[in-house]
Design a protein around this motif. Structure first.
Motif, short mmCIF file in Angstrom:
data_model
loop_
_atom_site.label_atom_id
_atom_site.label_comp_id
_atom_site.label_asym_id
_atom_site.label_seq_id
_atom_site.Cartn_x
_atom_site.Cartn_y
_atom_site.Cartn_z
N ALA A 82 -61.88 77.09 2.16
CA ALA A 82 -59.93 77.22 1.48
C ALA A 82 -60.33 77.58 -0.17
O ALA A 82 -61.09 76.26 -0.27
N VAL A 83 -60.49 77.72 0.26
CA VAL A 83 -60.43 78.59 -1.84
C VAL A 83 -58.91 77.54 -2.51
O VAL A 83 -57.53 77.82 -2.14
N ALA A 84 -58.81 76.86 -3.51
CA ALA A 84 -57.79 76.20 -4.22
C ALA A 84 -56.59 77.70 -4.84
O ALA A 84 -57.45 78.78 -4.96
N THR A 85 -55.16 76.44 -5.06
CA THR A 85 -54.50 78.09 -5.74
C THR A 85 -54.73 77.79 -7.25
O THR A 85 -55.89 77.64 -7.56
N SER A 86 -54.17 79.13 -7.63
CA SER A 86 -54.91 79.33 -8.81
C SER A 86 -53.70 80.00 -9.81
O SER A 86 -53.15 80.94 -8.99
N ASN A 87 -54.11 79.68 -11.09
CA ASN A 87 -53.12 80.85 -12.23
C ASN A 87 -54.37 81.71 -12.78
O ASN A 87 -52.98 81.67 -14.42
N VAL A 91 -59.75 87.46 -9.97
CA VAL A 91 -60.01 87.00 -8.50
C VAL A 91 -61.02 86.16 -7.93
O VAL A 91 -62.03 85.51 -8.81
N VAL A 92 -60.77 84.96 -6.72
CA VAL A 92 -61.43 84.14 -6.57
C VAL A 92 -61.30 84.26 -4.99
O VAL A 92 -60.51 84.42 -4.42
N VAL A 93 -62.74 83.68 -5.24
CA VAL A 93 -63.23 83.74 -3.49
C VAL A 93 -63.81 82.48 -3.02
O VAL A 93 -64.41 81.69 -4.12
N PRO A 94 -64.26 82.51 -1.49
CA PRO A 94 -64.69 81.28 -1.34
C PRO A 94 -66.20 81.30 -2.03
O PRO A 94 -66.61 81.86 -2.28
N GLU A 95 -66.40 79.83 -1.75
CA GLU A 95 -67.78 79.88 -2.27
C GLU A 95 -68.79 80.43 -0.68
O GLU A 95 -68.67 80.59 0.04
N GLY A 96 -70.16 80.91 -1.56
CA GLY A 96 -70.95 81.96 -0.69
C GLY A 96 -70.29 83.63 -0.79
O GLY A 96 -70.97 84.33 0.22
N TYR A 97 -69.33 84.19 -1.78
CA TYR A 97 -68.83 84.83 -1.68
C TYR A 97 -68.29 85.35 -3.04
O TYR A 97 -68.53 84.83 -4.08
N SER A 98 -68.59 86.99 -2.55
CA SER A 98 -68.49 87.52 -4.50
C SER A 98 -67.20 88.84 -4.92
O SER A 98 -67.31 89.44 -3.77
N SER A 99 -67.04 89.40 -5.46
CA SER A 99 -66.03 89.88 -5.94
C SER A 99 -65.88 91.05 -7.14
O SER A 99 -66.55 90.39 -8.18
N GLN A 100 -65.91 91.67 -7.18
CA GLN A 100 -66.59 92.92 -7.35
C GLN A 100 -65.24 94.25 -7.85
O GLN A 100 -64.16 94.33 -7.11
N PHE A 643 -58.22 82.76 1.35
CA PHE A 643 -59.22 83.71 0.78
C PHE A 643 -59.44 83.25 -0.02
O PHE A 643 -60.79 83.32 -0.21
N PHE A 644 -57.77 84.03 -0.70
CA PHE A 644 -58.91 85.43 -1.23
C PHE A 644 -57.38 85.02 -2.76
O PHE A 644 -56.33 85.10 -2.44
N VAL A 645 -57.58 84.64 -3.94
CA VAL A 645 -56.08 85.04 -4.89
C VAL A 645 -56.62 85.61 -5.81
O VAL A 645 -57.77 85.91 -6.70
N GLY A 646 -55.60 86.03 -6.22
CA GLY A 646 -55.58 87.26 -7.13
C GLY A 646 -55.43 87.17 -8.53
O GLY A 646 -55.22 85.82 -9.49
N ILE A 689 -63.77 94.24 -4.17
CA ILE A 689 -64.40 94.46 -3.41
C ILE A 689 -65.02 93.22 -2.44
O ILE A 689 -65.81 93.11 -3.73
N VAL A 690 -65.28 92.60 -1.78
CA VAL A 690 -65.38 91.54 -1.57
C VAL A 690 -66.42 91.61 -0.76
O VAL A 690 -66.17 92.08 1.02
N THR A 691 -67.29 91.05 -0.48
CA THR A 691 -68.86 90.60 0.34
C THR A 691 -69.26 88.95 0.34
O THR A 691 -69.08 87.96 -0.67
N ARG A 692 -69.93 88.92 1.47
CA ARG A 692 -70.89 88.03 1.27
C ARG A 692 -72.15 87.79 0.90
O ARG A 692 -72.98 88.70 0.74
N ASP A 693 -72.55 86.82 -0.21
CA ASP A 693 -73.56 86.93 -0.14
C ASP A 693 -75.41 86.50 0.43
O ASP A 693 -75.58 87.63 -0.54
N ASP A 694 -74.78 85.91 1.44
CA ASP A 694 -75.57 86.21 2.74
C ASP A 694 -76.11 88.12 3.91
O ASP A 694 -76.24 88.17 3.96
#
Length: 700
Positions: A82-87, A91-100, A643-646, A689-694
């Motif tokens: 799980a990702v933490a809350t964010s201000n 975009v925040v996604v979990p470890e091992g994930y990427s966003s674009q 999973f995701f914070v905007g 776009i969210v993907t897993r790095d693996d």
């Protein structure tokens, strides 16, 4: 969506005057009657939160504990951290994930492919060829879907554009807000000229930024997604696109306009929030807060407008009576006074309905069907699904030879949840939008014992007809009721019909989702800011705070696991809130929110192809929640993880994946802080776009 004032740029674009003044039983009273104990909200609010003493839901779960599907994972387990809350403005996604960020507002899409201009000087004609503003509901159609395929590398991404940010959209960068005598913002300097008119090309641009985008996208060998430029599938549907009216309301006298004297056509779709892909491969866009786009110069409105809050109606705002002087964006004031603009003034003229646009607002409030694979096709407004503030639509799994069933929420405080059952059966070989033109529209009543009933809104139904006859000559809410002319009149006045039927008023029902494994139906109840205010329902076991800010998610199972049934059993899946908020079923704490999953104001809702439930929020960005987010839930265990914070100021809304669940598309609406490009002076809505790095399955 976006029901709170995040920024004055939006001119309160989704203000929803409470227009349901019926005495129907509100949902909080039904829920309170089921309560047998209370639990404590352990966060800083220190309030008591009601819990559900659950009835076991027949057919709500799998036949056994195995949630295996035919997809790429063997369970609905949540395998990410799980990702933490964010201000942060990112975009925040979990470890091992990427966003674009992908497909921001203004991306060239059709015609001459005009480039986006950061100084706001794109014309109205150029915006008609670019991706619209305020991305919302979205769906991915595999490019080979019509041939029975399920490509995850190429397809049509179709998305709604709910409303606009005038200050970002227009070139008048030095605009400052203008307020009326009551202190309510009613425009920007520079948006109107000295004569109080709008620049016509500005209006054209604003209308063009609404609607729907159909984007042909493809992933290359390196895994990068891009637009297929020059594709015949690329298309914009705007607030001025010609559309057909279909179903029982087609041809009805109350839809006659100067544009369509036979009441069979209209122009445009507006305030498109959520959506729904059909079983036959088309896209349904919802018309939600359409009421604010129209001007009516009288407080004496026809019931078709009054029950929806069209702008001629006065309303209370913080104790001040407000009578809007014009529509939300003043499109009817375009200086050219072309027909396409003056239609937003629905004040009756001295002639007949064929001479003016008194009925223009009656051509809005529907689900709009778009065939993304047929670019030359004309969008269809499907009136049999009812006319109200549609948040979206969700289909139950189709069965060969059986009726089509779909659900829709009316996203406003104290409104209702609906279900449509087609008259004609579904056959995959011949299925099409015609299945949505004939059938029965039902509205939900939630009973105190955990059961529920679907109440038919059909004059051929003896029970409903008796209620209608008994109501004639009375006042239903604020409406002096003199009956319905015919079934078209019932559907045109769906909210009023639901009042008469005795439906249960709800706390803003928004997105729905059907569990592909169990068939259970879920709906978000986002919040109700009027709870406990003078003249409204007060605090109760289910809503212990005077203003219900956090909301919850309800779910139900249709009787006999048959989605055409007229009875169901319901419970609460989860209460939203801060740390320590508990949901109790059968005297057992089922969910206790922690730092990993606190959330408020659930809004977007979607089951992926493996059966995970994705929850998106549109709530307060104050502590402890911070920026809006998306969480994943296991529907069997009720485990929930963030999973995701905007980015700052946004709403996280609209989510879909490719069939292999390895690429996820998430929409970001009305961001602040010049996201996604810090060098751009204007914020731009975009898809992420969210993907897993693996390269694995998202969420697994």
């Amino acid at each position: 969506m976006a029901k709170h004032d995040l920024d004055p740029n939006y001119l309160d674009p989704n203000y929803e005057p409470v227009v349901n003044h019926s005495d129907n039983t509100p949902f909080h009273q039904v829920l309170a009657a089921r309560m047998q104990r209370r639990t404590v909200m352990k966060g800083s609010v220190g309030a008591a939160l009601a819990s559900v003493m659950g009835l076991g839901l027949a057919g709500c779960g799998s036949d056994d504990d195995d949630t295996t599907t035919t997809g790429n994972v063997a369970s609905t387990d949540l395998g990410f951290k799980a990702v933490a809350t964010s201000n942060a403005n990112e975009v925040v996604v979990p470890e091992g994930y990427s966003s674009q960020a992908f497909l921001p507002w203004g991306t060239p899409l059709t015609g001459s492919y005009p480039e986006y201009k950061a100084d706001g000087t794109n014309t109205g004609a150029e915006q008609e060829q670019q991706v619209g503003m305020h991305h919302d509901g979205v769906h991915f159609f595999p490019i080979d879907q019509k041939a029975g395929g399920n490509s995850s590398s190429e397809g049509l991404l179709v998305m709604n554009h709910e409303y606009i940010n005038q200050r970002a959209l227009l070139k008048h960068t030095n605009t400052i807000p203008v307020f009326d005598e009551n202190g309510k913002q009613n425009g920007w300097t520079g948006v109107k000229d000295l004569n109080g008119k709008r620049i016509s090309d500005d209006v054209r641009k604003e209308i063009a930024a609404h609607g729907v985008s159909v984007v042909h996208i493809k992933r290359d060998s390196e895994g990068t997604w891009d637009v297929v430029f020059g594709s015949p599938f690329n298309r914009r549907i705007t607030g001025n696109t010609e559309m057909d009216i279909r179903g029982p309301v087609r041809g009805y006298s109350k839809l006659i306009t100067k544009y369509s004297p036979d009441a069979t056509e209209t122009r445009g779709t507006l305030n498109n929030c959520a959506m729904g892909p059909t079983p036959w491969g088309t896209y349904l866009a919802a018309e939600e807060n359409w009421h604010g786009y129209f001007k009516h110069d009288s407080l004496e409105l026809p019931r078709e407008q009054a029950r929806h809050g069209v702008s001629g109606q006065s309303y209370e705002d913080d104790g001040i009576t407000i009578k809007p002087a014009s529509s939300r964006y003043d499109w009817e004031l375009a200086d050219s006074q072309e027909d396409q603009y003056i239609r937003f003034d629905v004040t009756p003229g001295t002639g007949t309905a064929k001479d003016d646009y008194r009925n223009e607002a009656n051509t809005y409030g529907y689900m709009v069907e778009i065939d993304p694979f047929t670019p030359e096709s004309k969008p269809q407004k499907r009136t049999a699904l009812g006319r109200f503030g549609h948040e979206g639509v969700i289909f139950a799994p189709v069965k060969e030879g059986q009726p089509v069933v779909c659900y829709s929420g009316d996203d406003s405080r104290f409104e209702y949840i609906y279900k449509f059952v087609s008259s004609k059966p579904y056959y995959a070989a011949t299925a099409g939008g015609y299945l949505l033109d004939e059938g029965t529209l039902y509205v939900a009543r939630f009973n105190e014992d955990g059961t529920g009933d679907w109440l038919a809104l059909d004059l051929d139904n003896a029970e409903f007809k008796a209620k209608v006859d008994a109501a004639v000559g009375t006042t239903v809410g604020d409406v002096a009721f003199d009956g319905f002319e015919n079934q078209a009149d019932v559907l045109l006045n769906t909210r009023l019909a639901a009042d008469i039927a005795g439906a249960t008023t709800m706390d803003r029902p928004e997105w729905g989702a059907v569990d592909p494994n169990s068939g259970q139906v879920y709906f978000t109840l986002t919040n109700n800011s009027n709870r406990g205010k003078d003249g409204y329902d007060g605090v109760n076991a289910a809503n212990p705070n005077e203003i219900n800010r956090t909301g919850h998610i309800i779910r139900w199972s249709e009787e006999g696991n048959d989605h055409t049934a007229t009875g169901f059993e319901w419970d609460i899946f989860v209460f939203a809130g801060e740390q320590g908020t508990e949901t109790v079923v059968d005297d057992q704490v089922i969910v206790s929110l922690t730092d990993d999953n606190i959330f408020n104001s659930p809004d977007g809702l979607w089951f992926d192809y493996n059966g995970r439930l994705w929850i998106q929020t549109d709530g307060s960005d104050a502590a402890p929640y911070q920026n809006n987010m998306m969480l994943a839930a296991n529907p069997e265990t009720r485990e929930i993880k963030r999973f995701f914070v905007g980015p700052v100021g946004c709403e996280v809304t609209g989510v879909v994946s490719t069939p292999d669940v390895k690429t996820m598309f998430v929409n970001i609406q009305h961001p602040d802080g010049n996201w996604p490009d810090a060098t751009d002076p204007r914020p731009r809505d975009a898809t992420v776009i969210v993907t897993r790095d693996d390269g694995g399955v998202v969420g697994a």
